[in-house]
Write a protein that holds these residues in place. Structure first.
Motif, short mmCIF file in Angstrom:
data_model
loop_
_atom_site.label_atom_id
_atom_site.label_comp_id
_atom_site.label_asym_id
_atom_site.label_seq_id
_atom_site.Cartn_x
_atom_site.Cartn_y
_atom_site.Cartn_z
N ARG A 123 -26.22 28.35 9.51
CA ARG A 123 -25.69 27.31 10.41
C ARG A 123 -26.27 25.96 10.07
O ARG A 123 -25.56 24.95 10.01
N GLN A 124 -27.59 25.95 9.83
CA GLN A 124 -28.22 24.67 9.53
C GLN A 124 -27.66 24.08 8.24
O GLN A 124 -27.45 22.88 8.11
N ARG A 125 -27.43 24.95 7.25
CA ARG A 125 -26.93 24.46 5.97
C ARG A 125 -25.58 23.77 6.16
O ARG A 125 -25.31 22.74 5.56
N LEU A 126 -24.74 24.33 6.99
CA LEU A 126 -23.43 23.72 7.21
C LEU A 126 -23.59 22.37 7.93
O LEU A 126 -22.93 21.39 7.61
N ILE A 127 -24.48 22.36 8.89
CA ILE A 127 -24.67 21.10 9.63
C ILE A 127 -25.21 20.02 8.71
O ILE A 127 -24.77 18.87 8.73
N ASP A 128 -26.14 20.40 7.84
CA ASP A 128 -26.80 19.40 7.01
C ASP A 128 -25.92 18.87 5.87
O ASP A 128 -26.13 17.75 5.41
N HIS A 129 -25.05 19.70 5.36
CA HIS A 129 -24.41 19.32 4.09
C HIS A 129 -22.91 19.13 4.15
O HIS A 129 -22.31 18.77 3.16
N PHE A 130 -22.33 19.39 5.31
CA PHE A 130 -20.87 19.31 5.39
C PHE A 130 -20.43 18.08 6.17
O PHE A 130 -19.52 18.14 7.00
N ASP A 131 -21.06 16.97 5.88
CA ASP A 131 -20.61 15.72 6.50
C ASP A 131 -19.18 15.45 6.06
O ASP A 131 -18.89 15.48 4.86
N PRO A 132 -18.30 15.19 7.00
CA PRO A 132 -16.90 14.94 6.60
C PRO A 132 -16.75 13.64 5.82
O PRO A 132 -15.75 13.46 5.13
N LEU A 133 -17.71 12.75 5.94
CA LEU A 133 -17.70 11.55 5.11
C LEU A 133 -18.68 11.76 3.97
O LEU A 133 -19.68 12.47 4.13
N PRO A 134 -18.42 11.14 2.83
CA PRO A 134 -19.34 11.28 1.70
C PRO A 134 -20.77 10.99 2.16
O PRO A 134 -21.02 10.07 2.93
N ASP A 135 -21.68 11.81 1.65
CA ASP A 135 -23.02 11.78 2.20
C ASP A 135 -24.01 11.99 1.07
O ASP A 135 -23.64 12.38 -0.04
N TRP A 136 -25.25 11.70 1.37
CA TRP A 136 -26.29 11.97 0.38
C TRP A 136 -27.46 12.64 1.05
O TRP A 136 -27.84 12.28 2.16
N TYR A 137 -28.00 13.63 0.39
CA TYR A 137 -29.25 14.24 0.86
C TYR A 137 -30.12 14.54 -0.35
O TYR A 137 -29.63 14.60 -1.49
N VAL A 138 -31.40 14.71 -0.11
CA VAL A 138 -32.33 15.02 -1.20
C VAL A 138 -31.95 16.38 -1.77
O VAL A 138 -31.69 17.32 -1.02
#
Ligand SMILES: Nc1nc2c(c(=O)[nH]1)N[C@H]1C(S)=C(S)[C@@H](COP(=O)(O)OP(=O)(O)OC[C@H]3O[C@@H](n4cnc5c(=O)[nH]c(N)nc54)[C@H](O)[C@@H]3O)O[C@H]1N2
Ligand SMILES: Nc1nc2c(c(=O)[nH]1)N[C@H]1C(S)=C(S)[C@@H](COP(=O)(O)OP(=O)(O)OC[C@H]3O[C@@H](n4cnc5c(=O)[nH]c(N)nc54)[C@H](O)[C@@H]3O)O[C@H]1N2
Ligand code: SF4
Ligand code: SF4
Ligand code: SF4
Ligand code: SF4
Ligand code: SF4
Ligand SMILES: [Mo]
Lengths: 973, 248, 312
Positions: free
Chosen positions: A749-764
């Motif tokens: 669940r956390q993975r989906l929340i963190d990485h599935f931003d509907p707008l282009p996103d950046w994470y480490v």
């Protein structure tokens, strides 16, 4: 001038054309033969891909054909010997195929998914995919999952076209070109041809890459970015473009979903979804009528004026915002200001701002036009194509990171703001792209004994309901593609197959067929342990993967770990198709496909994998291959290609269809088709008429044509998705509020929340998030050498003279500051393992990055090389350091991949570097020596390749005796 | 005639295509074979007429990487020819410097005399070999005109190699040298090399106009800007039926 | 440069032979060995020719294709190697004529004249040999006027000591030979020292000038071949500085210090002690051998710049 000798006896020579396969670029070649030997391979000047030029690999085809490592006959592991010991004995083709089909027949009749069929750097996924579909196993994929699915999916879920092989910069018109993380790529020759065009026109070429070699060498500006931060850099560009109001209103409204309305209802299951009417039409706000109207209808109306920005409320009180409002809210934030990202990206803030403004300047102040009238999907006529001449290309520097999918989307966002997708001077799709978002094929889930799948194993999920998971949320596929671990794994996760199968997670398989993939070596992460896994047995003493079949043409590392080896032909020995149903060789303005034909005779007991697949499929009674009575429908591969139709009139080859061979793209099968290809230099090219060459996502004529030839299922507009509702659905699932399947595991669940931003996103990048970055200070990445293809060119006597060993390159000043002298031996350690290799200091390298050439290291004894070959004593693989699983001890093993697409995150690697002790030299680890397969000839000590006795140019003896100084001769001239 | 090559350092990406094409063509060319020793062993080594090297100019972060292909320069004052005791080395009327394979005694002296590393002894054949400027292509009248070019020139994917007559001021090579300021390598040694290298071009500059640079004025950060754009969007975007992305 | 043993042996041995023959021919006219007998001349002359021939034969060993060696007579007009070959061959009839005349007629004008002519031709041959190297602009350590001077001087030093040994064997009184030898040794040492100073000065092209990038540092990133090539084998030879340094010292010891000591011994003791003189000759020969090895080992071909050397 004295009479010239006749150098070549052309009467004894023959020129045959075919398609190069020293790499996946697939250039057209003309091969001159003399006495059955290859005199010369040159580029076909008429060929759409390479236009006559050839790369180093293509020029070395003779030595590939001469390789002593060519497999010579089918082989089976000697009874009683261990897998990996490399003891084989020859087996006849008939026995081999009977053995294999016997096994497969049982699997197919009971539990088809116990066959996993994965293919590497092949170009016949249409055929292998069809084969798997007919077999009835969903456990099929090609190499895209460890290669560049981030680019493919990032594009296909955003613009409907993509980088990778699916599009090209408009080399003829671009005035500004930004290249992100590309060393060579699949368009090997076309990129080089294109760069020269740009440079001769005085266009600016900016290279974003931690390393300055190859293409970056000739860039006008080199941006030595810190790996894994491209998405952030792109979003900083977005910030600047917004801040300075440099975005293309018109383009955004017409061609993207920026004016569509997104529901703003946090905590509810509709939050972040598009606002739709009863008919399911997405809505927009029309300024003229001040009403929420269907976006599609509005764009067709002449009077409507959709709001790009704004917050509205629907009649039933739902609060909505336009996509562009969300864009502005997100990226105007100071988090994306150049100054805020500069340090992280390793790029100065002023540079970031300047680059963004330069692109805006070129896009909007130096716009170009192509004076060709065209019609958009609404029927409106446009007098000309307007071009924003800013082009981009991005590849594995972006895709091989676990944030690659979102980073790729971020780059596409920059393009869309500039109006620079499929416009003159920008990035152009290559037919059959662009496609609707996403292409309307759903991944197959259901399997039944002796039954073909209803749809192909791979497809494009549009939400959690499309995942290949069972009722408990467990993955259905052996590679866990389309599971919560990698929901949009559009190309599968080949790099996880061996690990998962060995761990029986999610289940056990029986047979693994690998075609053209060196999974025992350079194509696996964690090579050492993967080799162990291939040998691993269960408590009964049986191999965890009971039966491994490899189709290879050469004695690769993987061959050694196989139970049955089916030797393939070389690319100069077989018929082959490079189909538009597959990975296209099209050019932006032409739909193209190609074939291969045998150029030289086969001198070994080998068969082309194409023929073998048809043969096995026929023996197994695949409905597509046998008649009602069980007899073969086709006489063989060529006949199959000619007569098989995907849909009426559509087959593997698009050219010269119809009984008379005069229908192109679509038409009845033509028995003369192969010959027509051969007569035309082995390729077919349908040039798009000028009015169909740009804005194809909205170009009525193009869209209609694309539908008629089967590229797209419908002819409606392709609306680019700045905002991805699909991603938002997964995010809602992560929050547990999606109207459909939701994961239960908190990690998922956390993975989906963190990485599935509907707008282009950046994470480490994930590995960087989880390791101690003060220990593992360096990013470690690879580059492809332009003159070698993965593992398979070290057997090439000419190419290997260029490079037999690799160094670990490091920024000089950084090396000096750490007391690491040039050429010293160092230990390189990751969270997962360590290697020893030799350092080479250089200038053009990001200070926090080390890198090396890919796949130079070889296992001792393979590839026809002697055991003291530098490849296995001084060359090394970075793969030993890369784990296929993420480091964090989460109880559950999570793939080291992009959490969206499952793309292998090769370049997330972080390492520590320490000087080796005095006397510690040579690479480590060195793997045990592999035995040559039976019948492999000993490699020669000297090569003196030539096809005829040289015709010497004699200097007249008198001249030799009497000629004075050079000057005197010159004065005579 | 003064035949030779022009090499463009602005576009050469160092791909080695020309080097391998050269090897391939010349293996069965007029001075072939080009022997390779220990081809699958510890020290593979062979005869090549064209080799590519990469250099770094300046230091990080200002460093530039330059790829430099080198083959015979077909020097006008070719000491490799004058030192040759046997007469095997010679310069033809068209300027091509050749080694008559039947006369060479393999003394290496010409290689010593060559500053550019253009000559390689074929230890298996016992004779000196070098770039022939693909004389067996450019002289072969039975090849179509477009094919009468050196193999390395035909294959170069970045068109960084040009072949032609430097004596003819209108030839492609002469024009390229004139336009781009082509230079010779180590002219001070007095060999008068014919081949020319085109230096990297001046970097194109994009002048950002004040208009492009101007930041949108608003108070209240992002929300303020969005508010401003909402008000302005009537002017910013006309009706869908108008302008049409093409008709000004 | 790769020091090829056959070439070193050739220039040292043939050089010694020519040196011996030159001084032998001049022994009477210049009063080096006023008492030398025709038989002694003939015998020593043959010995000299053996040295020359051994050297020349060895020189063909480094040819990859010796069957074409005869063609090296053809390019007399431009090639120093060709000239060397022609003169070296011409030297045989002339020197044989001299020795035969000497043998047949003894100390006559004719034999003297033929001897002097042979000496002149020997100088010419050996200057040609030296010019093979000195004419190469590609190797600045060789491209020097000192090179032919040193080649001849060193040949004469060994020749002189050999002649002294001959005198010692035959118990011949030394005329001016001792003095001439002394002068030769000192000149050789001085010129070689000058040579070392000269090549020590930075000069010639650099990696920057070779590549036309003169505004900033230039470094090789990749040479384009992992393994060796003809060029790395032929030109890439690198010897550690310390070894070069010791080799230079060894040269001065072998060629100058030891022979000078022996000469001192010879001058102070009235009789020439055979053992010491032979030792001096052998030492000088070895010294020239070291010198010639250094000549190659210290030579830096410009092509190395392209392979990464910063300067030659
Ligand atoms: N000659 C040759 N051609 C090939 C292949 C081959 O093996 N040899 N392989 C083919 C295949 S399978 C593929 S997938 C393609 C791949 O083609 P490329 O995308 O060119 O792949 P790489 O060689 O991995 O190059 C990645 C580049 O990205 C840079 N890089 C690494 N990390 C980052 C980052 O975080 N940001 C940025 N901006 N750059 C980064 C690296 O320095 C390198 O220059 O090439 C294909 N073409
Ligand atoms: N560390 C690190 N690892 C990487 C990468 C990286 O950048 N860094 N890149 C990854 C990427 S993008 C990719 S695509 C993979 C490369 O993926 P692979 O596809 O595994 O790469 P190759 O080494 O090209 O191996 C293909 C196999 O095909 C065989 N082969 C060649 N020609 C033929 C033929 O005609 N028929 C048959 N049947 N077989 C043939 C070869 O012998 C070889 O064994 O590597 C991946 N691995
Ligand atoms: S890029 Fe080179 S290897 Fe690849 S297909 Fe083209 S010529 Fe062949
Ligand atoms: S083929 Fe062209 S681009 Fe490639 S190395 Fe040669 S000159 Fe450079
Ligand atoms: S480059 Fe070398 S081989 Fe070619 S002509 Fe000049 S000196 Fe002779
Ligand atoms: S190696 Fe051959 S071509 Fe060169 S100088 Fe000697 S004889 Fe002449
Ligand atoms: S001109 Fe011909 S011989 Fe010379 S480098 Fe080019 S390909 Fe080689
Ligand atoms: Mo790949």
């Amino acid at each position: 001038m004295a009479a010239r000798p006749q150098f070549e006896n052309h009467d004894q020579q023959e020129v045959k054309s075919t398609t190069c396969y020293m790499c996946a670029c697939r250039c057209g070649i003309d091969v001159t033969l003399e006495g059955g030997e290859i005199r010369f391979i040159q580029g076909n000047p008429d060929h759409p891909v390479n236009k006559g030029v050839l790369c180093a690999k293509g020029n070395a085809g003779i030595m590939k054909q001469k390789s002593p490592a060519k497999l010579r006959q089918p082989m089976i592991r000697k009874a009683g010997t261990e897998r990996g010991a490399g003891e084989f004995e020859p087996i006849s083709w008939e026995d081999a195929l009977e053995l294999l089909t016997g096994r497969l027949r049982k699997i197919r009749a009971t539990d088809p998914k116990r066959l996993a069929f994965f293919t590497g750097r092949d170009q016949m996924q249409a055929l292998t995919g069809l084969w798997a579909t007919q077999f009835g196993t969903i456990n099929w994929a090609a190499h895209g999952g460890f290669c560049s699915v981030n680019m493919a999916a990032g594009g296909l879920y955003t613009t409907g076209q993509s980088f990778w092989e699916f599009g090209d910069p408009d080399w003829d018109h671009a005035k500004y070109f930004m290249m992100w993380g590309v060393a060579e790529d699949h368009a090997s020759n076309p990129i080089k041809i294109g760069l020269e065009k740009l440079k001769s026109r005085g266009a600016k070429f900016v290279a974003i890459n931690p390393v300055r070699t190859g293409y970056q060498a000739i860039a006008d500006e080199w941006v030595g970015i810190r790996p894994g931060t491209d998405g952030l850099l792109a979003l900083a560009f977005v910030h600047v473009l917004l801040k300075t109001e440099n975005f293309d209103w018109d383009y955004l409204i017409r061609y993207t979903n920026s004016s569509q309305l997104v529901i703003d209802a946090p905590g509810t299951s509709s939050h972040g979804l598009m606002l739709r009417d009863e008919a399911g039409e997405i809505l927009t706000h029309d300024m003229e009528s001040d009403a929420l109207v269907a976006w599609d209808a509005a764009t067709r109306s002449d009077t409507a004026r959709p709001s790009l920005f704004g917050e509205f409320e629907s009649a039933d009180g739902v609060r909505v915002k336009t996509v562009m409002t969300l864009v502005a809210e997100k990226y105007l934030s100071d988090d994306y200001a150049p100054a805020a990202v500069a340090e992280r990206c390793g790029v100065e803030a002023v540079t970031i701002e300047r680059l963004a403004l330069e692109m805006a300047e070129v896009a909007f102040k130096e716009s170009i036009t192509i004076e060709t009238p065209w019609t958009d999907w609404t029927g409106r006529r446009h007098e000309r194509f307007i071009g924003r001449p800013v082009a981009m290309h991005a590849m594995r520097g972006v895709s091989a990171h676990s944030n690659g999918f979102q980073s790729c989307r971020a780059i596409h966002l920059v393009q869309m703001l500039l109006g620079a997708v499929d416009a003159p001077g920008s990035h152009l799709a290559k037919p059959p792209y662009p496609k609707h978002i996403a292409p309307p094929i759903k991944p197959a889930r259901e399997m039944a004994p002796n039954t073909p799948l209803k749809s192909p194993p791979l497809g494009f999920p549009m939400g959690p309901e499309d995942l290949a998971i069972d009722a408990d949320g467990k993955p259905l596929r052996i590679d866990k593609a389309y599971s919560w671990e990698a929901p949009i794994a559009a190309h599968g996760l080949m790099h996880m197959v061996i690990t998962n199968a060995v761990n029986a997670d999610p289940y056990e398989i029986d047979t693994l067929i690998l075609f053209m993939a060196n999974m025992g070596w350079n194509s696996s992460m964690n090579t050492g342990e993967v080799q162990e896994m291939l040998r691993m047995k269960d408590e009964h003493g049986d191999y965890r993967i009971p039966f491994i079949v490899t189709s290879d043409a050469f004695h690769s590392e993987m061959v050694n770990f196989s139970d049955l080896v089916l030797p393939d032909t070389t690319y100069l020995e077989r018929f082959d198709t490079i189909s538009m149903l597959d990975r296209p060789i099209s050019e932006p303005h032409a739909a193209c496909d190609a074939i291969r034909q045998p150029i030289v005779d086969i001198d070994r007991d080998v068969r082309s994998w194409q023929e073998v697949l048809i043969d096995i499929g026929t023996r197994l009674g695949f409905p597509a291959l046998v008649k009602e009575d069980g007899s073969a429908k086709f006489t063989g591969y060529q006949d199959f290609i000619t007569r098989w139709e995907k849909a009426p009139g559509i087959g593997f080859l698009a050219g010269w269809r119809g009984e008379d061979g005069e229908s192109h793209m679509r038409g009845a099968p033509n028995t003369d088709q192969w010959q027509r290809y051969i007569d035309n230099g082995c390729f077919f090219e349908h040039k798009l008429p000028p009015e169909q060459r740009y804005y194809r996502f909205a170009n009525r004529d193009y869209l209609a044509w694309a539908k008629s030839v089967g590229f797209n299922a419908e002819d409606g507009p392709i609306v680019m998705e700045i905002y991805s509702e699909t991603l938002q659905k997964f995010r809602l699932a992560g929050q547990g509020i999606y109207d459909g399947p939701c994961p239960t595991d908190p990690e998922d669940r956390q993975r989906l929340i963190d990485h599935f931003d509907p707008l282009p996103d950046w994470y480490v990048p994930l590995e960087e998030q989880q390791v101690d970055n003060s220990t593992y200070r360096f990013h470690a990445v690879n580059q492809r050498p332009m003159f070698m293809y993965h593992s398979w060119d070290s057997q090439n006597a000419w190419l290997r003279q260029i490079m037999t060993k690799n160094y670990l390159y490091m920024n000089r000043a950084r090396g000096v500051s750490m007391g690491i002298p040039d050429l010293s031996w160092v230990w390189v350690e990751s969270h997962h393992g360590k290697i020893r290799c030799q350092i080479k200091l250089m200038e053009g390298c990001n200070p926090d990055t080390v890198w090396t050439w890919n796949a130079i290291g070889k296992q001792k004894g393979t590839w026809g090389l002697s055991k003291d070959a530098p490849e296995s004593n001084e060359g090394f693989l970075m793969n030993h350091l890369i784990s296929e699983l993420l480091p964090a001890d989460q109880g559950k093993s999570i793939t080291n991949s992009d959490p969206v697409t499952g793309q292998a995150a090769w370049y997330d690697l972080k390492v520590a570097i320490t000087l080796a002790a005095p006397g510690e030299t040579g690479v480590w680890p060195v793997f045990e020596e592999v035995q040559p397969p039976p019948g492999q000839p000993t490699s020669p000590d000297v090569l003196r390749y030539h096809t005829h006795v040289a015709v010497n140019i004699e200097r007249p003896f008198k001249d030799a005796l009497t000629e004075g100084s050079l000057n005197s001769r010159r004065n005579q001239r | 005639m003064k035949l030779g090559l022009v090499i463009d350092l602005d576009t050469c990406v160092g791909c080695h295509a020309c080097a391998v094409a050269c090897k391939q063509w010349n293996a069965s060319g007029t001075t072939g074979p080009l022997s390779d020793t220990d081809p699958y062993g510890a020290e593979p080594s062979g005869v090549w007429f064209n080799r590519i090297r990469n250099y770094e100019v300046d230091t990080h972060p200002d460093s530039k990487t330059v790829n430099v292909p080198m083959s015979c320069m077909h020097c006008e004052e070719a000491a490799c020819v004058t030192v040759c005791p046997t007469g095997a080395s010679w310069k033809r009327e068209d300027g091509i410097v050749l080694v008559d394979q039947s006369k060479c005694m393999g003394c290496n002296l010409c290689a010593w005399a060559c500053p550019y590393g253009a000559r390689e002894l074929d230890e298996e054949s016992g004779v000196m070999k070098k770039c022939t400027l693909c004389v067996d292509r450019i002289d072969d009248q039975s090849l179509p005109e477009s094919q009468r070019q050196p193999a390395c020139v035909l294959t170069c994917p970045t068109s960084a190699r040009l072949f032609g007559d430097f004596d003819d001021p209108d030839s492609e090579v002469s024009r390229a040298v004139a336009e781009r300021g082509g230079v010779a390598q180590m002219p001070e040694l007095g060999y008068a090399p014919v081949n020319r290298y085109l230096p990297p071009r001046d970097k194109p500059q994009v002048e950002v106009s004040d208009d492009t640079r101007a930041e949108a004025q608003s108070t209240g950060g992002a929300a303020g800007l969005i508010g401003k754009w909402m008000k302005r969007q009537r002017d910013a975007f006309d009706r869908l039926g108008s302008r049409d992305g093409g008709d000004a | 440069m790769h020091p090829a043993l056959s070439v070193i042996f050739f220039t040292v041995t043939a050089g010694s032979g020519y040196g011996l023959l030159i001084l032998l021919a001049l022994a009477r006219p210049l009063g080096l060995l006023p008492k030398i007998s025709p038989d002694q001349i003939v015998f020593t002359g043959i010995f000299g020719l053996v040295l020359v021939t051994a050297g020349l034969l060895s020189s063909t060993l480094h040819l990859a294709n010796p069957k074409n060696a005869w063609r090296s007579f053809t390019r007399f007009r431009t090639s120093w190697l060709s000239r060397e070959a022609v003169f070296a061959v011409a030297f045989y009839p002339l020197s044989l004529a001299w020795l035969i005349t000497e043998w047949a007629t003894g100390n006559t004008f004719m034999s003297g004249l033929l001897g002097v002519l042979s000496a002149v031709l020997a100088v010419v041959v050996f200057v040609c040999t030296a010019m093979i190297y000195a004419s190469l602009k590609t190797i600045r350590q060789w491209h020097s006027r000192l090179v032919p001077v040193l080649f001849v001087l060193l040949a004469l030093v060994v020749g002189a000591l050999l002649l002294m040994a001959m005198a010692a064997i035959n118990d011949l009184p030394l005329g001016r030979l001792g003095m001439v030898t002394l002068v030769l040794v000192i000149l050789a040492a001085v010129f070689k020292a000058m040579y070392f100073v000269n090549i020590g000065k930075p000069a010639g092209p650099t990696i920057n000038s070779a590549l036309n990038f003169t505004q900033a540092s230039v470094r090789l990133l990749d040479v384009g071949h992992s393994g060796g090539t003809f060029h790395t084998r032929e030109f890439g030879h690198q010897v550690a500085r310390a070894r070069l340094y010791w080799a230079r010292i060894l040269f001065f010891v072998l060629l100058c210090a030891l022979p000078l000591l022996v000469l001192l011994l010879v001058f102070t003791s009235s009789s020439t002690t055979l053992f010491w003189v032979v030792l001096a000759a052998v030492s000088a020969y070895a010294g020239v051998f070291v010198e010639r090895w250094l000549f190659f080992a210290e030579a830096r071909h410009v092509v190395n710049l392209y392979h990464g050397a910063q300067q030659t």
